[in-house]
Design an enzyme around this catalytic site. Sequence first.
Site, mmCIF file in Angstrom:
data_model
loop_
_atom_site.group_PDB
_atom_site.id
_atom_site.type_symbol
_atom_site.label_atom_id
_atom_site.label_comp_id
_atom_site.label_asym_id
_atom_site.label_seq_id
_atom_site.Cartn_x
_atom_site.Cartn_y
_atom_site.Cartn_z
ATOM 1 N N TYR A 12 14.183 31.758 5.249
ATOM 2 C CA TYR A 12 12.900 32.588 5.829
ATOM 3 C C TYR A 12 12.891 32.801 7.282
ATOM 4 C CZ TYR A 12 10.880 31.345 1.217
ATOM 5 O OH TYR A 12 10.740 31.277 -0.061
ATOM 6 N N CYS A 52 13.049 25.069 3.350
ATOM 7 C CA CYS A 52 12.087 25.831 2.239
ATOM 8 C C CYS A 52 11.383 24.850 1.487
ATOM 9 C CB CYS A 52 12.941 26.643 1.357
ATOM 10 S SG CYS A 52 14.106 27.754 2.132
ATOM 11 N N ASP A 77 11.674 23.847 -1.621
ATOM 12 C CA ASP A 77 12.417 22.955 -2.585
ATOM 13 C C ASP A 77 13.889 23.026 -2.321
ATOM 14 O OD1 ASP A 77 10.050 23.632 -4.227
ATOM 15 O OD2 ASP A 77 10.376 25.398 -4.256
ATOM 16 N N HIS A 137 -6.503 -7.383 13.264
ATOM 17 C CA HIS A 137 -5.411 -6.689 13.153
ATOM 18 C C HIS A 137 -5.135 -6.023 14.624
ATOM 19 C CE1 HIS A 137 -2.314 -4.248 11.203
ATOM 20 N NE2 HIS A 137 -2.695 -2.913 11.609
ATOM 21 N N LYS A 187 0.909 -1.152 0.062
ATOM 22 C CA LYS A 187 0.104 0.032 0.035
ATOM 23 C C LYS A 187 0.798 1.283 0.002
ATOM 24 C CE LYS A 187 -0.391 -0.310 5.023
ATOM 25 N NZ LYS A 187 -1.168 -0.872 6.029
ATOM 26 N N ARG A 229 -10.832 -0.180 14.337
ATOM 27 C CA ARG A 229 -10.900 0.675 13.308
ATOM 28 C C ARG A 229 -12.156 0.286 12.300
ATOM 29 N NH1 ARG A 229 -5.166 0.926 10.206
ATOM 30 N NH2 ARG A 229 -5.701 -1.161 9.897
ATOM 31 N N ARG A 281 0.321 -10.832 6.793
ATOM 32 C CA ARG A 281 0.304 -9.465 5.732
ATOM 33 C C ARG A 281 1.598 -8.871 6.406
ATOM 34 N NH1 ARG A 281 -4.558 -9.689 8.729
ATOM 35 N NH2 ARG A 281 -3.825 -7.926 9.951
HETATM 36 C C1 LIG Z 1 -0.845 -1.747 6.869
HETATM 37 C C2 LIG Z 1 -1.217 -2.996 7.547
HETATM 38 C C3 LIG Z 1 -0.622 -4.170 7.598
HETATM 39 C C4 LIG Z 1 0.898 -4.287 7.396
HETATM 40 O O1 LIG Z 1 1.475 -3.482 8.615
HETATM 41 P P1 LIG Z 1 3.238 -3.548 8.999
HETATM 42 O O2 LIG Z 1 3.405 -3.006 10.457
HETATM 43 O O3 LIG Z 1 3.599 -2.490 7.933
HETATM 44 O O4 LIG Z 1 3.499 -4.794 8.604
HETATM 45 C C5 LIG Z 1 -1.055 -5.512 8.019
HETATM 46 N N1 LIG Z 1 -2.522 -5.442 8.045
HETATM 47 C C6 LIG Z 1 -3.253 -4.442 7.997
HETATM 48 C C7 LIG Z 1 -4.737 -4.473 8.121
HETATM 49 C C8 LIG Z 1 -2.789 -3.221 7.571
HETATM 50 O O5 LIG Z 1 -3.374 -2.031 7.423
#
Ligand SMILES: *Cc1c(COP(=O)(O)O)cnc(C)c1O
Length: 370
Positions: free
Chosen positions: A265, A311, A313, A167, A40, A137, A220
């Site tokens: 600045y 700045c 850039d 998660h 992602k 979430r 994941r």
């Molecule tokens: C982003 C995400 C992950 C990956 O998490 P890491 O900490 O980068 O390994 C796994 N599961 C879900 C639901 C996520 O949103």
Amino acid sequence: MTIGIHRPTQLIIDQSAIYHNIATEKSRLKPGVELFQVVKADGYGHGLVQVAKIAEKAGVTGFCVAILDEALTLREAGFNLPILVLGITEPQYADLMASHHISATVGSIDWLEEASRYLIEEHRLAIHLALDTGMGRIGFQHPEELRQAVQYLDQKPQFNFEGIFTHFSKADAADTAYFQHQIDRWKAFMAVLPYRPKYVHVSNSATSLWHDACNGNMIRYGVAAYGLNPSGTELTVPFPLQPAMSLKTKMVFVKKLLKGYSVSYGATYTAQEDEWVATLPIGYADGYERRLQGFHVLVNGEFCEIIGRVCMDQLMIRLPRQFPVGTVVTVVGEDHGKTISLQDVADYCGTIHYEIACGFTQRLKRTYIN
Ligand SMILES: *Cc1c(COP(=O)(O)O)cnc(C)c1O
């Protein structure tokens, strides 16, 4: 956004590091456990398609993304492995997902009912049910809701109940009390599940590195693939991760700043004596935050302070002596045995390395090495 290809500022992505970080974790998994690479947010800033290519070579068997468009980009680039969208996609896109064999995350029966109206007859949408065990979430809140959702899916051939997951919010901490609390809630959910779908998954990087993962058969794997410790500095990773991202530029202007003269600045920095100052072509529009005033970069293995405001850039650094225009400057990475890690940058900004990595903007050219 226009990419700065005629500017000596670039993110350098070490492909072999990503390969190593994935292949090593894969070799630690129990037999039968699959690794889906999380790519992602443009592969955490490392490049979505490029990271996916390396991950595929390293033997991953699927991808996770946050939003549907990232999944579609992977399909357009020719990837055929399973893809799971981890966020909630609006139900009106159910058919678009089904037609591209992209799996959807679902947290309510309402979503399924709505999506069923959009799915055309010969299409079947793969579903992963999200369980909220304490992240707060997305996902089903109670085991009873889950039981009803599975019953619903069993009656609807438009859907393929492909996975179930949760998660963890504190898998990266030494204190495991809240992690245990989530495990308990996970078990209460699993107790009402009449059968296991193809994928049962609970592990992000942190869970996979530091916990025994609830009998799941897929992980994941995200941030650790990029060589970053999910816990920051709290826990030690069981194998050496190799950071994949570095950021280099070159001095485009060098001058002697006379005592009493100011920089940038707001004139917040004034030379206390005559000193050498270089200007670098990078700024907060590249994701190098304005808060980094006072932090440092590396020149020939020496730390040089960022003086005055960063700045949009450009930014200025104080040199220990005169250097020629064109001298390479390491903003993130290693130089003559000294290192500035994304963790160091994040610490200075009061955030986590995840945010720094994916905060680098598309104006920065990505160069792939090894
Ligand atoms: C982003 C995400 C992950 C990956 O998490 P890491 O900490 O980068 O390994 C796994 N599961 C879900 C639901 C996520 O949103």
